[in-house]
Design a protein around this motif. Structure first.
Motif, PDB file in Angstrom:
ATOM      1  N   VAL A  24       0.823  -1.206   0.000  1.00  0.00           N
ATOM      2  CA  VAL A  24       0.000   0.000   0.000  1.00  0.00           C
ATOM      3  C   VAL A  24       0.858   1.258   0.000  1.00  0.00           C
ATOM      4  O   VAL A  24       0.392   2.329  -0.377  1.00  0.00           O
ATOM      5  N   GLU A  25       2.121   1.162   0.400  1.00  0.00           N
ATOM      6  CA  GLU A  25       3.030   2.310   0.325  1.00  0.00           C
ATOM      7  C   GLU A  25       3.158   2.783  -1.119  1.00  0.00           C
ATOM      8  O   GLU A  25       3.374   3.957  -1.392  1.00  0.00           O
ATOM      9  N   PHE A  26       2.988   1.851  -2.042  1.00  0.00           N
ATOM     10  CA  PHE A  26       3.078   2.200  -3.461  1.00  0.00           C
ATOM     11  C   PHE A  26       2.029   3.250  -3.840  1.00  0.00           C
ATOM     12  O   PHE A  26       2.248   4.048  -4.741  1.00  0.00           O
ATOM     13  N   LEU A  27       0.901   3.262  -3.140  1.00  0.00           N
ATOM     14  CA  LEU A  27      -0.124   4.271  -3.400  1.00  0.00           C
ATOM     15  C   LEU A  27       0.434   5.678  -3.176  1.00  0.00           C
ATOM     16  O   LEU A  27       0.088   6.615  -3.901  1.00  0.00           O
ATOM     17  N   ASN A  28       1.319   5.832  -2.188  1.00  0.00           N
ATOM     18  CA  ASN A  28       1.961   7.134  -1.967  1.00  0.00           C
ATOM     19  C   ASN A  28       2.843   7.520  -3.143  1.00  0.00           C
ATOM     20  O   ASN A  28       2.883   8.673  -3.556  1.00  0.00           O
ATOM     21  N   TRP A  29       3.561   6.542  -3.684  1.00  0.00           N
ATOM     22  CA  TRP A  29       4.411   6.805  -4.840  1.00  0.00           C
ATOM     23  C   TRP A  29       3.559   7.187  -6.047  1.00  0.00           C
ATOM     24  O   TRP A  29       3.921   8.067  -6.827  1.00  0.00           O
ATOM     25  N   HIS A  48      17.943   0.298  -0.506  1.00  0.00           N
ATOM     26  CA  HIS A  48      18.888  -0.307   0.428  1.00  0.00           C
ATOM     27  C   HIS A  48      18.145  -1.236   1.379  1.00  0.00           C
ATOM     28  O   HIS A  48      17.111  -0.866   1.939  1.00  0.00           O
ATOM     29  N   ILE A  49      18.667  -2.436   1.546  1.00  0.00           N
ATOM     30  CA  ILE A  49      18.123  -3.380   2.518  1.00  0.00           C
ATOM     31  C   ILE A  49      19.237  -3.676   3.525  1.00  0.00           C
ATOM     32  O   ILE A  49      20.144  -4.449   3.233  1.00  0.00           O
ATOM     33  N   PRO A  50      19.162  -3.043   4.695  1.00  0.00           N
ATOM     34  CA  PRO A  50      20.187  -3.300   5.708  1.00  0.00           C
ATOM     35  C   PRO A  50      20.005  -4.681   6.330  1.00  0.00           C
ATOM     36  O   PRO A  50      19.039  -5.382   6.046  1.00  0.00           O
ATOM     37  N   ILE A  51      20.876  -5.025   7.212  1.00  0.00           N
ATOM     38  CA  ILE A  51      20.835  -6.355   7.828  1.00  0.00           C
ATOM     39  C   ILE A  51      19.529  -6.599   8.585  1.00  0.00           C
ATOM     40  O   ILE A  51      19.097  -7.726   8.745  1.00  0.00           O
ATOM     41  N   SER A  52      18.856  -5.523   9.011  1.00  0.00           N
ATOM     42  CA  SER A  52      17.594  -5.690   9.739  1.00  0.00           C
ATOM     43  C   SER A  52      16.432  -6.003   8.795  1.00  0.00           C
ATOM     44  O   SER A  52      15.326  -6.266   9.242  1.00  0.00           O
ATOM     45  N   ASN A  53      16.682  -5.969   7.494  1.00  0.00           N
ATOM     46  CA  ASN A  53      15.683  -6.245   6.461  1.00  0.00           C
ATOM     47  C   ASN A  53      14.560  -5.214   6.393  1.00  0.00           C
ATOM     48  O   ASN A  53      13.499  -5.481   5.850  1.00  0.00           O
ATOM     49  N   THR A  54      14.762  -4.041   6.959  1.00  0.00           N
ATOM     50  CA  THR A  54      13.810  -2.948   6.801  1.00  0.00           C
ATOM     51  C   THR A  54      14.329  -2.074   5.669  1.00  0.00           C
ATOM     52  O   THR A  54      15.230  -1.265   5.853  1.00  0.00           O
ATOM     53  N   ALA A  55      13.766  -2.256   4.499  1.00  0.00           N
ATOM     54  CA  ALA A  55      14.269  -1.581   3.314  1.00  0.00           C
ATOM     55  C   ALA A  55      13.918  -0.102   3.319  1.00  0.00           C
ATOM     56  O   ALA A  55      12.966   0.330   3.955  1.00  0.00           O
ATOM     57  N   ALA A  56      14.709   0.656   2.579  1.00  0.00           N
ATOM     58  CA  ALA A  56      14.457   2.082   2.397  1.00  0.00           C
ATOM     59  C   ALA A  56      14.734   2.424   0.940  1.00  0.00           C
ATOM     60  O   ALA A  56      15.723   1.969   0.361  1.00  0.00           O
ATOM     61  N   ALA A  57      13.860   3.206   0.364  1.00  0.00           N
ATOM     62  CA  ALA A  57      14.029   3.585  -1.042  1.00  0.00           C
ATOM     63  C   ALA A  57      13.987   5.100  -1.167  1.00  0.00           C
ATOM     64  O   ALA A  57      13.276   5.783  -0.435  1.00  0.00           O
ATOM     65  N   THR A  58      14.770   5.595  -2.101  1.00  0.00           N
ATOM     66  CA  THR A  58      14.780   7.014  -2.417  1.00  0.00           C
ATOM     67  C   THR A  58      14.810   7.152  -3.931  1.00  0.00           C
ATOM     68  O   THR A  58      15.521   6.408  -4.611  1.00  0.00           O
TER      69      THR A  58
END
Length: 72
Positions: A24-29, A48-58
């Motif tokens: 649903v985050e895609f709706l924001n995009w 970026h997917i850090p070791i915690s597996n919480t991805a971040a996109a820019t």
């Protein structure tokens, strides 16, 4: 994507089914992209997917723009 309007055919439930709860985050995009006018060029993208597996996109987009839209 050259046909962003095609993405409006999906419901929120479709996005969750296709991409999981985070879909649903895609709706924001989509809303962000819909706010841009004219020709849009991608300047930068990072995912970026850090070791915690919480991805971040820019993403950085440049909007060439068109004549101002007139309010309805």
């Amino acid at each position: 994507m050259n046909d962003p309007e095609a993405l409006t055919r999906y419901s929120t439930h479709d996005w969750v089914e296709l991409a999981g709860a985070q879909g649903v985050e895609f709706l924001n995009w989509m809303a962000m992209r819909g706010a841009l006018t004219g020709q849009v060029t991608q300047v930068h993208r990072n995912y970026h997917i850090p070791i915690s597996n919480t991805a971040a996109a820019t993403i950085v987009l440049e909007n060439a723009g068109t004549a101002a839209r007139h309010a309805a």
